[in-house]
Structures are given as C-alpha cells and as structure tokens.
Design a protein around this motif. Structure first.
Motif, PDB file in Angstrom:
ATOM      1  N   ARG A  77       0.821  -1.220   0.000  1.00 24.02           N
ATOM      2  CA  ARG A  77       0.000   0.000   0.000  1.00 24.02           C
ATOM      3  C   ARG A  77       0.847   1.260   0.000  1.00 24.02           C
ATOM      4  O   ARG A  77       0.546   2.226  -0.715  1.00 24.02           O
TER       5      ARG A  77
ATOM      6  N   THR B  91      -8.323  -0.444  -4.934  1.00 26.69           N
ATOM      7  CA  THR B  91      -7.797   0.721  -5.638  1.00 26.69           C
ATOM      8  C   THR B  91      -7.756   0.476  -7.143  1.00 26.69           C
ATOM      9  O   THR B  91      -8.143   1.344  -7.939  1.00 26.69           O
TER      10      THR B  91
ATOM     11  N   ALA C 257       0.544   3.825  -3.107  1.00 24.72           N
ATOM     12  CA  ALA C 257      -0.008   5.155  -2.841  1.00 24.72           C
ATOM     13  C   ALA C 257       0.983   6.240  -3.259  1.00 24.72           C
ATOM     14  O   ALA C 257       0.597   7.272  -3.837  1.00 24.72           O
TER      15      ALA C 257
ATOM     16  N   TRP D  49      -6.863  -3.385   0.096  1.00 23.31           N
ATOM     17  CA  TRP D  49      -6.764  -1.996  -0.364  1.00 23.31           C
ATOM     18  C   TRP D  49      -6.233  -1.942  -1.790  1.00 23.31           C
ATOM     19  O   TRP D  49      -6.719  -1.153  -2.612  1.00 23.31           O
ATOM     20  N   SER D  50      -5.267  -2.760  -2.100  1.00 23.88           N
ATOM     21  CA  SER D  50      -4.667  -2.734  -3.428  1.00 23.88           C
ATOM     22  C   SER D  50      -5.671  -3.135  -4.507  1.00 23.88           C
ATOM     23  O   SER D  50      -5.772  -2.493  -5.559  1.00 23.88           O
TER      24      SER D  50
END
Length: 246
Positions: free
Chosen positions: A13, A50, A17, A46-47
């Motif tokens: 992450r 995204t 980011a 999260w990856s």
C-alpha cells in the motif's frame, strides 16, 4: 494522453499510494496495471479495491501470476510466495477474488499491448530476461509497443525491421522517445517489490502523442510496509528484502 503504468504492486500500500500520487502530479490521465496486484505484501484488500476503482474510471488491468494463484492453487511458486498467497485468499472478499480471476491475460490498446509476462504465451508466465526473450514476445504481436512486468527490473528493448535487437536499462526520470520504425518492449519495474538493487518504488509513464516513455522512481515508507508484513505473520524475508531492493 499521458498514461501511467503500475506493475507488480504486490499488496504494498505504501509504495502504490506513493506512485499514484507521483503519477497524478505528473498529469497522468489514464492508469494501467500490468498485473500482480497481490502477493508478498500485507494490504491486498486496499490494493485490489484501488485497482477496481481505477478500472471503473476508465483504467485497464491485466492478470499476473500472483493474481491468478489466488484462484488457481496449482500455480507453481516458492514457499514464501505460496504462504503469502494462502494468507491473501483469506483476506479478499468474493467480489475481489472474482475481479482478479476475470482479469484478461492481455489487453490491446491502439498500437500498444499490455501483458504481465510476455505476448507469445502469457499463461506460461515466462520472464523477459534477454533480447531473445524480448524478440519472442515482439514477434508474437503486431503491437508497436508492448508493456509488461513480471521480472521486477526495468528494461527497454527494441527490434528493427531487420530484426536487430537492442536493450538497455533506462535512466530514471529521463524521457526516451520510442522511434517509429522499430518495435518496442518496455519492461516496467515493480511498484511494491523492486529487484534491481534500488528500493524505491517504480512506475512508468508514456505520452501517446510524443511517444516518450519515462521510468520513474519514488521513495516511500518502507519501514511501515515491512512492519505490516511482519505484523501479519508473513515470511520475514518478504519484509527484509524491501529495504535492499532485492
């Protein structure tokens, strides 16, 4: 249009980011993921979320071998990679796993082709490690520029109309114009786990009008990424290697 390419994010992450922020600061208008969203790192949810959001906004993504391994337990991997994939399976939702499983192996886009490994047989997950490997991939497609990942080391190959091959390691942040009359293969470095001795996260931009490609490096919070790996009980080497770019 300025395109931004992210490959081998590997659930890092902090690195992803930082790359997204840098790409947006450069004016990137479209985002392409060259595979391996998950594996090794500690933030697969999260990856994947995204990348799903970027695709919904007009971005593109292809499937990497670690993405494939989430659904295909027979994928051949070393023990540490396998441990990370098994842990990842338990973290992802059904919708996230379905997104990974349904990613295409290759995506053509105008005069470009996007693939994780190489174009001649993408499901075999072969590495592009030499001019011979690059030639095999380029011969398999009529795309003028192929973008791939998988090997975690930035390299740029070209082939002339007489099949003469060239290769070089690009200088970070130095634009290179991809001349017409040659076929090109750009191996992107890794966002989340570089292996070229430089621990900084790597991504690529490409300006479709000027045909300029730029390999970019971005420092990120390696300590936090490594701490997340350790805290989740993943193999320690996956954390240790981040600081040395191996």
């Amino acid at each position: 249009m300025l395109l931004a390419f992210f490959s081998d994010i590997h659930a890092n992450r902090q690195a992803f980011a930082a790359c997204l922020e840098a790409a947006r600061a450069k004016g990137a208008e479209r985002f392409i993921c060259l595979g391996d969203i998950v594996g090794y790192g500690a933030d697969p949810e999260w990856s994947v979320d995204t990348i799903m959001a970027l695709v919904e906004q007009g971005g593109l993504a292809v499937r990497g071998n670690h993405d494939n391994a989430v659904a295909v337990s027979s994928e051949n991997m070393n023990a540490e990679a396998q441990a990370a994939i098994e842990w990842t399976r338990g973290r992802l939702s059904a919708a996230q796993r379905r997104f990974l499983a349904e990613l295409p192996m290759m995506v053509p886009d105008d005069d470009r082709l996007y693939v994780h490994s190489e174009a001649s047989s993408p499901a075999r997950w072969r590495y592009v490690q030499s001019t011979a490997d690059a030639a095999r991939s380029m011969i398999a497609t009529d795309a003028q520029v192929t973008f791939c990942g998988h090997i975690h080391r930035p390299t740029l190959y070209s082939m002339s109309v007489t099949a003469k091959m060239t290769s070089f390691i690009p200088t970070s942040h130095a634009p290179v114009q991809l001349l017409r009359g040659r076929q090109w293969l750009a191996v992107a470095g890794s966002v989340g786990q570089p292996r070229d001795g430089d621990p900084a996260a790597s991504f690529v931009t490409y300006e479709t009008q000027t045909r300029e490609i730029t390999y970019c490096r971005v420092p990120y919070d390696i300590e936090t990424a490594a701490a997340r790996i350790r805290a989740n009980g993943l193999p320690p080497w996956l954390a240790e290697r981040l600081a040395i770019g191996r």
